[in-house]
Design a protein around this motif. Structure first.
Motif, short mmCIF file in Angstrom:
data_model
loop_
_atom_site.label_atom_id
_atom_site.label_comp_id
_atom_site.label_asym_id
_atom_site.label_seq_id
_atom_site.Cartn_x
_atom_site.Cartn_y
_atom_site.Cartn_z
N ASN A 53 -1.42 8.26 -9.79
CA ASN A 53 -2.14 7.95 -11.04
C ASN A 53 -3.65 7.83 -10.81
OD1 ASN A 53 0.14 7.96 -12.60
ND2 ASN A 53 0.47 5.75 -12.50
N ASP A 54 -4.04 7.49 -9.61
CA ASP A 54 -5.46 7.30 -9.32
C ASP A 54 -6.24 8.62 -9.37
OD1 ASP A 54 -4.98 4.61 -8.90
OD2 ASP A 54 -4.65 4.86 -6.75
N PHE A 55 -5.54 9.73 -9.31
CA PHE A 55 -6.19 11.04 -9.35
C PHE A 55 -6.33 11.58 -10.78
CE2 PHE A 55 -4.56 10.64 -5.07
CZ PHE A 55 -5.58 11.16 -4.30
N GLN A 56 -5.78 10.84 -11.75
CA GLN A 56 -5.86 11.27 -13.15
C GLN A 56 -7.08 10.66 -13.83
OE1 GLN A 56 -3.69 13.60 -14.16
NE2 GLN A 56 -2.92 13.44 -12.06
N PRO A 57 -7.68 11.39 -14.76
CA PRO A 57 -8.85 10.84 -15.48
C PRO A 57 -8.48 9.56 -16.22
CG PRO A 57 -8.58 13.19 -15.93
CD PRO A 57 -7.34 12.76 -15.21
N GLU A 58 -9.42 8.64 -16.28
CA GLU A 58 -9.20 7.41 -17.03
C GLU A 58 -9.74 7.60 -18.45
OE1 GLU A 58 -11.10 4.31 -14.85
OE2 GLU A 58 -9.67 4.36 -13.19
N GLU A 59 -9.29 6.74 -19.35
CA GLU A 59 -9.77 6.80 -20.74
C GLU A 59 -10.30 5.44 -21.16
OE1 GLU A 59 -7.30 8.44 -23.70
OE2 GLU A 59 -6.98 10.35 -22.66
N PHE A 60 -11.40 5.48 -21.92
CA PHE A 60 -11.98 4.24 -22.44
C PHE A 60 -12.62 4.54 -23.78
CE2 PHE A 60 -15.57 1.24 -22.88
CZ PHE A 60 -14.85 0.04 -22.81
N LYS A 104 0.85 -1.20 0.00
CA LYS A 104 0.00 0.00 0.00
C LYS A 104 0.88 1.25 0.00
CE LYS A 104 -2.79 -2.53 3.39
NZ LYS A 104 -3.34 -2.49 4.75
N PRO A 105 0.72 2.14 -0.97
CA PRO A 105 -0.12 2.00 -2.17
C PRO A 105 0.59 1.16 -3.22
CG PRO A 105 0.95 4.13 -2.18
CD PRO A 105 1.34 3.48 -0.88
N SER A 106 -0.16 0.69 -4.17
CA SER A 106 0.42 -0.08 -5.28
C SER A 106 -0.64 -0.20 -6.37
CB SER A 106 0.85 -1.48 -4.83
OG SER A 106 -0.28 -2.25 -4.46
N GLU A 107 -0.18 -0.60 -7.56
CA GLU A 107 -1.10 -0.76 -8.68
C GLU A 107 -2.14 -1.84 -8.39
OE1 GLU A 107 -1.02 -1.88 -13.47
OE2 GLU A 107 0.85 -1.79 -12.31
N SER A 108 -1.68 -2.95 -7.76
CA SER A 108 -2.61 -4.04 -7.48
C SER A 108 -3.62 -3.64 -6.41
CB SER A 108 -1.84 -5.28 -7.03
OG SER A 108 -1.07 -5.01 -5.86
N TYR A 109 -3.18 -2.85 -5.44
CA TYR A 109 -4.08 -2.41 -4.38
C TYR A 109 -5.15 -1.46 -4.93
CZ TYR A 109 -5.26 -1.49 0.53
OH TYR A 109 -5.90 -1.43 1.74
N SER A 110 -4.76 -0.59 -5.86
CA SER A 110 -5.72 0.30 -6.50
C SER A 110 -6.70 -0.46 -7.38
CB SER A 110 -4.98 1.36 -7.34
OG SER A 110 -4.27 2.24 -6.50
N MET A 129 -14.12 9.64 -15.33
CA MET A 129 -13.79 10.11 -13.99
C MET A 129 -12.62 9.30 -13.42
SD MET A 129 -16.50 10.38 -10.82
CE MET A 129 -17.70 11.27 -11.79
N SER A 130 -11.77 9.97 -12.68
CA SER A 130 -10.63 9.28 -12.05
C SER A 130 -11.12 8.32 -10.97
CB SER A 130 -9.66 10.29 -11.44
OG SER A 130 -10.24 10.88 -10.28
N LEU A 131 -10.27 7.35 -10.63
CA LEU A 131 -10.62 6.40 -9.57
C LEU A 131 -10.80 7.13 -8.25
CD1 LEU A 131 -10.98 3.55 -8.43
CD2 LEU A 131 -8.48 3.39 -8.25
N ALA A 132 -9.96 8.10 -7.97
CA ALA A 132 -10.07 8.85 -6.72
C ALA A 132 -11.41 9.56 -6.61
CB ALA A 132 -8.93 9.87 -6.62
#
Length: 504
Positions: free
Chosen positions: A155-162, A118-124, A168-171
């Motif tokens: 990275n969790d605070f940045q917008p995601e793309e699909f 924590k934190p980590s990519e897998s944890y997120s 919306m960002s994960l945060a």
């Protein structure tokens, strides 16, 4: 039997043999760390091949076996890898409104003691999966408290793309979901009945974190909205209003924003009534307005504005009849009263709305100073006006929704949303100027008109008379005239001058 042999069997795809050997090693010495590691990675491989909705029982069984190994805290690698498989299973179980949350809950219970980085990519990734399935469940509060939102990565605070779309960002999703579930309480007549001391403490401990998110990420739309709602739930209306305004500014053309803003004010506060008026003045699909109209009708009845109340009630009945919806007993009761039977039905209540929307807008824009400007030109097809304040500020803005019938020479008080870009401004509000307001962009004139023959334009001293004005008033060379002129910028000559817009 050794860890190496078990690993070789796993890599060869012989999981049954690897599992058998791992079990034998555990039976011989369960506390041996290498025996535990060998078994843990076999269980991981079994989780990986069973991370589907159809093989949930096998997945959960191996997850429990991994848990029961009671690996020490420094054995994070197997848990971090397992986190991706858990997230994969959660996404596999997600099925819209039909998700079996009991299965999700059993996985959550099984991983409580997992030692994850924590934190980590897998944890997120775990948070992303559980937020998806718990977004409409108060169970997300328990999960997020366990996960701890302080463990979000940058990275969790940045917008995601699909598919080329920005999401919306994960945060933001996590904070919004947590806020939304904090707002779930017992209600009476649609209003929160009470909140326990424990729930109140949970809200109070969360609000500083939400405020920090709002400060650091002003681009996020909904956190200010949720902050205001939570403050209202705590009974802190004054702070709720200041928290709500940044969100309302972004959504000011949506009726429901003004409906929610009305919730901030006490029943006898005129701003509540004004917010309802503003909400109903906006162009909105009628079936969305039924609940709002009923609340507003109750207000009108209390004020004995019976024709206006009847107008709102008739609109409610019309929509409900067309949709085949049940008409509530309170509305039926209203229609049976003598005042309803004798009240004269109005076409609409726009005149009433317009009397009060200024009060509502003042709530939203009170901190933004008004500027006195003059309208120089009106494009009614595009709903645009050119304006001039002085030689340092001029431009144009769209007047839809804030001005009804603007005319050249009108003096207005306008609030702009920041500075203009390429002379285009966004107007937040506009109203007629006060009687004592003056503008240096206007002047009266009188004198002799000089036609610059053979042209059809001319001047009165330094006041330009354009051809359309000459034709409109049939101006003759050497005639004496008086009128009003406005400061204007000549793009071709790149200079300021005066032009007439009205002849008395």
């Amino acid at each position: 039997m050794s860890f190496k042999e078990i690993k070789e069997l796993r890599q060869a795809g012989k999981l049954n043999e690897a599992l058998q050997m791992a079990n034998q090693a555990l039976e011989a010495d369960r506390e041996n760390i290498w025996n535990k590691r060998g078994a843990a990675w076999v269980y991981y491989d079994l989780l990986k091949i069973n991370a589907t909705a159809e093989t949930f029982e096998a997945f959960l069984e191996n997850l429990q076996k991994l848990k029961n190994l009671e690996l020490p805290e420094n054995e994070k690698m197997v848990f971090d890898n397992t986190a991706f498989q858990i997230g994969k299973m959660i996404f596999a179980l997600e099925n819209g409104e039909q998700t079996d949350l009991s299965k999700v809950n059993s996985i959550f219970e099984a991983i409580h003691q997992f030692h994850l980085t924590k934190p980590s990519e897998s944890y997120s990734f775990l948070l992303k999966a559980f937020q998806k399935v718990y977004k409409n469940s108060t169970k997300f509060l328990d999960f997020a408290d366990w996960w701890n939102l302080d463990n979000l990565e940058l990275n969790d605070f940045q917008p995601e793309e699909f598919n080329g779309r920005q999401l919306m960002s994960l945060a933001e999703k996590a904070y919004d979901t947590y806020s939304k579930q904090l707002l779930v309480t017992d209600t009476v007549d649609g209003q929160p009945a009470w909140i326990s001391d424990q729930h109140r403490q949970k809200i109070e401990s969360f609000l500083p974190k939400l405020s920090k998110l709002i400060t650091e990420h002003p681009e996020y739309q909904y956190p200010p909205f949720y902050k205001a709602k939570l403050l209202i739930l705590l009974g802190n209306e004054e702070n709720a209003l200041s928290a709500f305004i940044p969100f309302a500014l972004q959504k000011k053309n949506d009726f429901w924003v003004w409906d929610l803003m009305a919730d901030i004010f006490p029943e006898d506060d005129p701003r509540k009534f004004a917010c309802y008026c503003k909400a109903l003045s906006l162009k909105t699909q009628e079936d969305f307005l039924v609940k709002l109209r009923q609340k507003f009708a109750a207000k009108l009845i209390a004020k004995k504005l019976y024709p206006e109340a009847k107008t709102e009630i008739e609109k409610i009945i019309k929509v409900k009849t067309e949709k085949g919806w049940k008409i509530s007993p309170v509305i039926v009761q209203w229609t049976q009263n003598d005042w309803y039977k004798t009240a004269i039905l109005k076409e609409n209540n726009m005149s009433l709305y317009n009397q009060h929307i200024g009060i509502a807008e003042e709530i939203l824009f009170a901190d933004i100073p008004e500027e006195v400007i003059v309208i120089e030109y009106v494009n009614r097809d595009k709903k645009m006006v050119n304006f001039v304040k002085d030689k340092n500020k001029h431009g144009f803005f769209k007047y839809t929704g804030i001005l009804k019938n603007p005319s050249i020479g009108d003096i207005l008080r306008v609030r702009f949303n920041g500075e203009g870009k390429d002379n285009f401004y966004k107007a937040l509000s506009a109203r007629n100027a006060n009687p004592n307001d003056v503008s240096n962009a206007l002047r009266k004139f009188s004198g002799t008109f000089r036609m610059l023959l053979p042209n059809t334009f001319g001047f009165v001293e330094d006041i330009f008379m354009e051809p359309t004005l000459v034709k409109k008033y049939s101006l003759q060379h050497n005639s004496t005239i008086e009128g009003n002129a406005i400061l204007s910028f000549n793009k071709k000559k790149n200079e300021w001058g005066w032009k007439a817009y009205e002849i008395n």
